[in-house]
Enzyme design. Structure first.
Site, PDB file in Angstrom:
ATOM      1  N   ASN A  53     -33.418 -42.781   9.528  1.00 21.39           N
ATOM      2  CA  ASN A  53     -34.920 -42.214   9.364  1.00 21.39           C
ATOM      3  C   ASN A  53     -35.378 -42.355  10.282  1.00 21.39           C
ATOM      4  OD1 ASN A  53     -37.584 -43.193   8.995  1.00 21.39           O
ATOM      5  ND2 ASN A  53     -37.792 -45.600   9.240  1.00 21.39           N
ATOM      6  N   TRP A  54     -35.792 -40.777  10.694  1.00 18.88           N
ATOM      7  CA  TRP A  54     -36.812 -40.139  11.741  1.00 18.88           C
ATOM      8  C   TRP A  54     -37.489 -40.650  11.903  1.00 18.88           C
ATOM      9  CZ3 TRP A  54     -34.400 -34.953  11.959  1.00 18.88           C
ATOM     10  CH2 TRP A  54     -32.724 -34.453  11.756  1.00 18.88           C
ATOM     11  N   LYS A  55     -38.687 -41.139  11.559  1.00 17.89           N
ATOM     12  CA  LYS A  55     -39.938 -41.950  11.652  1.00 17.89           C
ATOM     13  C   LYS A  55     -40.596 -40.611  12.328  1.00 17.89           C
ATOM     14  CE  LYS A  55     -37.992 -45.999  12.144  1.00 17.89           C
ATOM     15  NZ  LYS A  55     -38.816 -47.983  12.556  1.00 17.89           N
TER      16      LYS A  55
ATOM     17  N   HIS B  10     -41.809 -49.061   4.310  1.00 15.36           N
ATOM     18  CA  HIS B  10     -41.005 -49.360   4.973  1.00 15.36           C
ATOM     19  C   HIS B  10     -42.285 -49.839   5.340  1.00 15.36           C
ATOM     20  CE1 HIS B  10     -40.048 -49.040   9.263  1.00 15.36           C
ATOM     21  NE2 HIS B  10     -38.492 -48.156   8.841  1.00 15.36           N
TER      22      HIS B  10
ATOM     23  N   GLU C  16     -43.383 -50.373   8.224  1.00 15.79           N
ATOM     24  CA  GLU C  16     -44.274 -49.233   9.578  1.00 15.79           C
ATOM     25  C   GLU C  16     -45.460 -49.056   8.250  1.00 15.79           C
ATOM     26  OE1 GLU C  16     -41.980 -47.292  11.846  1.00 15.79           O
ATOM     27  OE2 GLU C  16     -40.934 -48.673  12.208  1.00 15.79           O
TER      28      GLU C  16
ATOM     29  N   GLU D 259     -34.795 -54.862   5.893  1.00 20.51           N
ATOM     30  CA  GLU D 259     -34.806 -54.835   6.820  1.00 20.51           C
ATOM     31  C   GLU D 259     -35.967 -55.984   7.340  1.00 20.51           C
ATOM     32  OE1 GLU D 259     -34.616 -50.533   8.195  1.00 20.51           O
ATOM     33  OE2 GLU D 259     -36.506 -50.350   7.539  1.00 20.51           O
TER      34      GLU D 259
ATOM     35  N   GLY E  93     -36.357 -51.703  15.135  1.00 18.31           N
ATOM     36  CA  GLY E  93     -37.153 -51.131  16.870  1.00 18.31           C
ATOM     37  C   GLY E  93     -36.914 -52.310  18.067  1.00 18.31           C
TER      38      GLY E  93
ATOM     39  N   SER F 251     -32.607 -52.201  13.850  1.00 13.35           N
ATOM     40  CA  SER F 251     -31.360 -52.377  15.328  1.00 13.35           C
ATOM     41  C   SER F 251     -30.413 -52.417  14.821  1.00 13.35           C
ATOM     42  CB  SER F 251     -31.976 -53.315  15.695  1.00 13.35           C
ATOM     43  OG  SER F 251     -33.393 -52.904  16.529  1.00 13.35           O
TER      44      SER F 251
ATOM     45  N   GLY G 159     -32.911 -46.069  12.351  1.00 13.86           N
ATOM     46  CA  GLY G 159     -33.544 -46.008  12.907  1.00 13.86           C
ATOM     47  C   GLY G 159     -33.740 -45.135  14.171  1.00 13.86           C
ATOM     48  N   GLY G 160     -34.164 -45.791  15.397  1.00 12.80           N
ATOM     49  CA  GLY G 160     -33.766 -45.052  16.830  1.00 12.80           C
ATOM     50  C   GLY G 160     -32.068 -44.880  16.746  1.00 12.80           C
TER      51      GLY G 160
HETATM   52  P1  PGA Z   1     -33.917 -48.779  13.565  1.00 17.65           P
HETATM   53  O1  PGA Z   1     -35.452 -48.611  12.629  1.00 17.65           O
HETATM   54  O2  PGA Z   1     -33.026 -48.664  13.428  1.00 17.65           O
HETATM   55  O3  PGA Z   1     -34.866 -48.294  14.935  1.00 17.65           O
HETATM   56  O4  PGA Z   1     -34.726 -50.628  15.039  1.00 17.65           O
HETATM   57  C1  PGA Z   1     -35.054 -49.611  11.421  1.00 17.65           C
HETATM   58  C2  PGA Z   1     -36.463 -48.957  10.704  1.00 17.65           C
HETATM   59  O5  PGA Z   1     -37.422 -48.908  10.750  1.00 17.65           O
HETATM   60  O6  PGA Z   1     -35.150 -48.448   8.964  1.00 17.65           O
END
Ligand code: PGA
Length: 254
Positions: free
Chosen positions: A9-11, A94, A96, A164, A170, A210, A231-232
């Site tokens: 997930n590149w956000k 998600h 977010e 999640e 994050g 994470s 994510g990251g």
């Molecule tokens: P993260 O994000 O790996 O940076 O914690 C995961 C996500 O939001 O899907």
């Protein structure tokens, strides 16, 4: 039995040029890894360019969100119709989106229905916040989300769920493999109650929060965890490759 899945997930990261460069830097090596479904989810604006790049490869594409209507006066939105044919997956619900864009379970439910109708595979995200976790409400929160998000959906074919925990996203503070496995086991039981044992055994449930090359083995070696939403770490080619490679190795050796 369930094909492991790693989704990046590149956000809201990468310009179109950067997105293309990132895929190019991983494509060849990702293509050599078998036994894992590999999905990248760049921003909307890069989907077309990346789709063109990966069309003859084993890499699949996902969007990070979508509207529930096929078309209409919804300035700035992207519809299921626009995504179908361009990508195979779509991340929905998600945390977010829930937190910063006010997405309710009612909205997410409509989106999940619309995605399935359009032939897209939803990666439905659920998870508890820190205060809910500390109050021992994890199962209650997740059950409520899943029941509401899947309300009225009679066929869950293609659906993927990502557990999640919000406090792990994050933050560099991942859940433990055991914790995640226990919660995902409970999600699977819930799916069996809503649908059937068969559906629950086939449905893939990912862990997210994470995940990195340093901890993926801990998650993927758990029996209930079918992959990860990353994510990251998915923005760094070597990290993402290592996560996919370790997944193939560990799940493949079972
Ligand atoms: P993260 O994000 O790996 O940076 O914690 C995961 C996500 O939001 O899907």
């Amino acid at each position: 039995m369930r094909l492991p899945l790693i989704a990046g997930n590149w956000k809201m990261h990468t310009t179109v040029t950067e997105a293309v460069a990132l895929v190019k830097s991983m494509q060849e090596r990702l293509d050599e890894i078998n036994g894992v479904e590999k999905v990248v989810c760049p921003p909307f604006i890069s989907l077309t360019a990346v789709a063109e790049l990966v069309k003859d490869s084993s890499i699949e594409l996902g969007a990070q969100n979508m509207h529930s209507e096929d078309k209409g006066a919804y300035t700035g939105e992207v519809s299921p119709l626009m995504l179908s044919g361009l990508c195979q997956f779509v991340i929905l619900g998600h945390s977010e989106r829930r937190e910063h864009f006010g997405e309710s379970d009612v909205m997410i439910n409509k989106k999940v229905q619309a995605a399935l109708k359009a032939g897209l595979k939803p990666i439905l995200c659920v998870g508890e916040r820190l205060e809910e976790n500390e109050a021992g409400m994890t199962i209650e929160v997740i059950s409520r989300q899943i029941q509401a998000d899947l309300q009225g959906i009679t066929s869950a074919g293609g659906l993927v769920i990502a557990y999640e925990p919000v406090w792990a996203i994050g933050t560099g503070r991942a859940a433990s493999g055991e914790q995640a496995n226990d919660t995902i086991g409970i999600i699977r039981k819930l799916i069996a109650e809503i649908y059937s044992d068969e559906v629950a055994q086939e449905l893939r449930i990912l862990y997210g929060g994470s995940v990195s090359s340093a901890n993926i083995a801990e998650f993927i070696s758990q029996p209930e965890i079918d992959g990860a939403l990353v994510g990251g770490a998915s923005l760094r080619a070597e990290e993402f490759l290592s996560i996919v490679e370790q997944t193939a190795r560990i799940k493949g050796s079972r």
